[in-house]
Design an enzyme around this catalytic site. Structure first.
Site, PDB file in Angstrom:
ATOM      1  N   ARG A  52      -9.969  -2.599  60.938  1.00 32.50           N
ATOM      2  CA  ARG A  52      -9.635  -1.093  60.836  1.00 32.50           C
ATOM      3  C   ARG A  52     -10.116  -0.562  62.263  1.00 32.50           C
ATOM      4  O   ARG A  52     -11.057   0.099  62.493  1.00 32.50           O
ATOM      5  CB  ARG A  52     -10.847  -0.557  60.107  1.00 32.50           C
ATOM      6  CG  ARG A  52     -10.792   1.019  60.004  1.00 32.50           C
ATOM      7  CD  ARG A  52      -9.502   1.456  59.291  1.00 32.50           C
ATOM      8  NE  ARG A  52      -9.335   1.108  57.817  1.00 32.50           N
ATOM      9  CZ  ARG A  52      -8.132   1.440  57.083  1.00 32.50           C
ATOM     10  NH1 ARG A  52      -7.180   1.801  57.496  1.00 32.50           N
ATOM     11  NH2 ARG A  52      -8.396   0.941  55.727  1.00 32.50           N
ATOM     12  N   GLN A  71       0.823  -4.958  51.955  1.00 30.53           N
ATOM     13  CA  GLN A  71       0.908  -3.727  52.724  1.00 30.53           C
ATOM     14  C   GLN A  71       1.080  -4.092  54.304  1.00 30.53           C
ATOM     15  O   GLN A  71       0.096  -4.968  54.761  1.00 30.53           O
ATOM     16  CB  GLN A  71       0.109  -2.624  52.730  1.00 30.53           C
ATOM     17  CG  GLN A  71       0.190  -1.455  53.610  1.00 30.53           C
ATOM     18  CD  GLN A  71      -0.553  -0.143  53.321  1.00 30.53           C
ATOM     19  OE1 GLN A  71      -0.691   0.127  52.132  1.00 30.53           O
ATOM     20  NE2 GLN A  71      -1.657   0.121  54.088  1.00 30.53           N
ATOM     21  N   ARG A  76      -0.890  -8.903  61.169  1.00 30.75           N
ATOM     22  CA  ARG A  76      -2.417  -8.321  61.178  1.00 30.75           C
ATOM     23  C   ARG A  76      -3.281  -9.347  60.410  1.00 30.75           C
ATOM     24  O   ARG A  76      -4.522  -9.060  60.451  1.00 30.75           O
ATOM     25  CB  ARG A  76      -2.577  -7.026  61.024  1.00 30.75           C
ATOM     26  CG  ARG A  76      -2.290  -6.607  59.561  1.00 30.75           C
ATOM     27  CD  ARG A  76      -2.249  -5.231  59.098  1.00 30.75           C
ATOM     28  NE  ARG A  76      -2.025  -4.858  57.368  1.00 30.75           N
ATOM     29  CZ  ARG A  76      -2.837  -4.239  57.166  1.00 30.75           C
ATOM     30  NH1 ARG A  76      -3.475  -3.182  57.574  1.00 30.75           N
ATOM     31  NH2 ARG A  76      -2.737  -3.972  55.752  1.00 30.75           N
ATOM     32  N   HIS A 155       0.090  -0.208  65.465  1.00 29.09           N
ATOM     33  CA  HIS A 155      -0.522   0.839  64.641  1.00 29.09           C
ATOM     34  C   HIS A 155      -1.982   1.216  65.364  1.00 29.09           C
ATOM     35  O   HIS A 155      -3.012   1.141  64.777  1.00 29.09           O
ATOM     36  CB  HIS A 155      -1.031  -0.036  63.060  1.00 29.09           C
ATOM     37  CG  HIS A 155      -1.502   1.038  62.070  1.00 29.09           C
ATOM     38  ND1 HIS A 155      -2.388   1.971  62.405  1.00 29.09           N
ATOM     39  CD2 HIS A 155      -1.169   1.083  60.845  1.00 29.09           C
ATOM     40  CE1 HIS A 155      -2.776   2.656  61.304  1.00 29.09           C
ATOM     41  NE2 HIS A 155      -1.679   2.217  60.054  1.00 29.09           N
ATOM     42  N   ASP A 204      -0.105  12.206  57.416  1.00 29.15           N
ATOM     43  CA  ASP A 204       0.412  11.132  57.563  1.00 29.15           C
ATOM     44  C   ASP A 204       2.136  11.072  57.403  1.00 29.15           C
ATOM     45  O   ASP A 204       2.744  11.366  56.384  1.00 29.15           O
ATOM     46  CB  ASP A 204       0.514  10.208  56.199  1.00 29.15           C
ATOM     47  CG  ASP A 204       0.484   8.869  56.013  1.00 29.15           C
ATOM     48  OD1 ASP A 204       1.265   8.275  57.186  1.00 29.15           O
ATOM     49  OD2 ASP A 204       0.204   8.091  55.068  1.00 29.15           O
ATOM     50  N   GLU A 274       1.370   6.041  66.272  1.00 25.38           N
ATOM     51  CA  GLU A 274       1.915   4.541  65.939  1.00 25.38           C
ATOM     52  C   GLU A 274       3.569   4.446  66.291  1.00 25.38           C
ATOM     53  O   GLU A 274       4.296   4.944  65.544  1.00 25.38           O
ATOM     54  CB  GLU A 274       1.674   4.005  64.661  1.00 25.38           C
ATOM     55  CG  GLU A 274       0.398   4.357  63.996  1.00 25.38           C
ATOM     56  CD  GLU A 274       0.198   4.363  62.428  1.00 25.38           C
ATOM     57  OE1 GLU A 274       1.213   3.564  62.035  1.00 25.38           O
ATOM     58  OE2 GLU A 274      -0.694   4.990  61.937  1.00 25.38           O
TER      59      GLU A 274
END
Length: 299
Positions: A52, A71, A76, A155, A204, A274
């Site tokens: 995170r 997702q 990652r 990201h 978002d 991003e």
């Protein structure tokens, strides 16, 4: 072993910290000693889940349009192999590599599941730092027998100094004028005007370039210390430039409380901007490469 790799540019003092799980950059400190990236105080750094904060890598999907796969895909969520670091007068750097055969997590149930007759790829993340810039280049090669669709993003979580993410005097994004905006929360669409993008609610949104624009170039004000970053991003599929979009994200009050690896008040301390390649019309064919660059310059 998720022991971090530290890449230091001796000539300037700039340094980057990279965790092999996800090849996730978790810190970039420039020559002036200024931290550019946000890492949650609750981030899991033991390889139990994606990190995170920092710069998680997204591929082969953004979000979860394909329910067969977790997702944001598998980059990652797996351990990468670090190459030899170098350090010279101009820059320092290191390459991290991941082959699909080493992907044990988050493959999903679709074409990436076993690599046997399905999709296959090898991935390299090249990290380069100088006194006032961090460059990441993601190269994806289709090593399988069939073409595949894909989306990919850096990201990137930026640290907003002084907890001022909601103060538009100190935190904003410029350079997205004329982009088509898709608000992922309300499903509304519009064309971004000349005003800066600011955080005054949960945000978002995807910003899609128009009129054949390919290069992303934005400036982000990152706090009450008057720091700024300039983000430059380009991408090419089989040598042809393709459009780079941008996602702007801040979870705000309620979403923050629902994330176990993010502090309830940390939305004041971060902003994600991003660069992403999200709406390619063509698949990546066997033997072909996709290259994606993000350069963060601190001002």
């Amino acid at each position: 072993n998720n022991e971090p790799v530290v890449i230091k540019h001796s000539a300037s003092g700039a340094c980057v910290t990279v965790h092999p799980f996800g090849a996730t950059i978790t810190s970039y400190i420039n020559a002036k000693g200024h931290e550019t990236l946000f890492l949650s105080k609750l981030a899991k750094l033991n390889g139990s889940k994606a990190t995170r904060g920092g710069i998680p890598l997204v591929f082969p999907q953004f979000g979860q349009p394909n329910k067969d796969m977790p997702q944001h895909g598998f980059l990652r969520n797996n351990y990468w192999v670090a190459g030899q670091c170098y350090d010279n007068e101009d820059e320092a750097g290191c390459d991290f590599t991941l082959s699909l055969k080493d992907v044990v997590n988050a493959r999903g149930e679709g074409i990436w599941k076993d690599g046997d007759g399905g999709a296959d790829c090898s991935v390299v993340l090249s990290i380069k730092i100088a006194s006032d810039s961090l460059t990441t280049i993601l190269t994806i090669e289709n090593t399988g027998a069939g073409a595949f669709d894909y989306q990919t993003l850096f990201h990137t979580y930026y640290k907003i100094h002084g907890s001022t993410a909601l103060d538009n005097k100190y935190c904003s994004v410029s350079g997205l004028s004329g982009y088509k905006v898709f608000d992922q929360l309300t499903k509304e669409e519009w064309i971004q005007g000349d005003e800066d993008v600011v955080i005054d609610r949960e945000v978002d949104s995807i910003f899609y370039p128009q009129n054949d624009k390919t290069t992303l170039e934005v400036e982000i004000r990152t706090g009450n210390d008057n720091s700024k970053v300039v983000v430059h991003s380009t991408a090419a599929a089989d040598g042809e430039l393709v459009p780079v979009s941008a996602v702007v994200w801040n979870p705000y009050i309620e979403k923050s409380k629902k994330m176990e690896d993010f502090g309830d008040e940390e939305y004041h301390d971060m902003l994600c901007v991003e660069p992403g390649v999200l709406d390619l019309k063509e698949k990546l064919n066997p033997g072909k490469k996709f290259s994606f660059l993000q350069r963060i310059s601190t001002v």
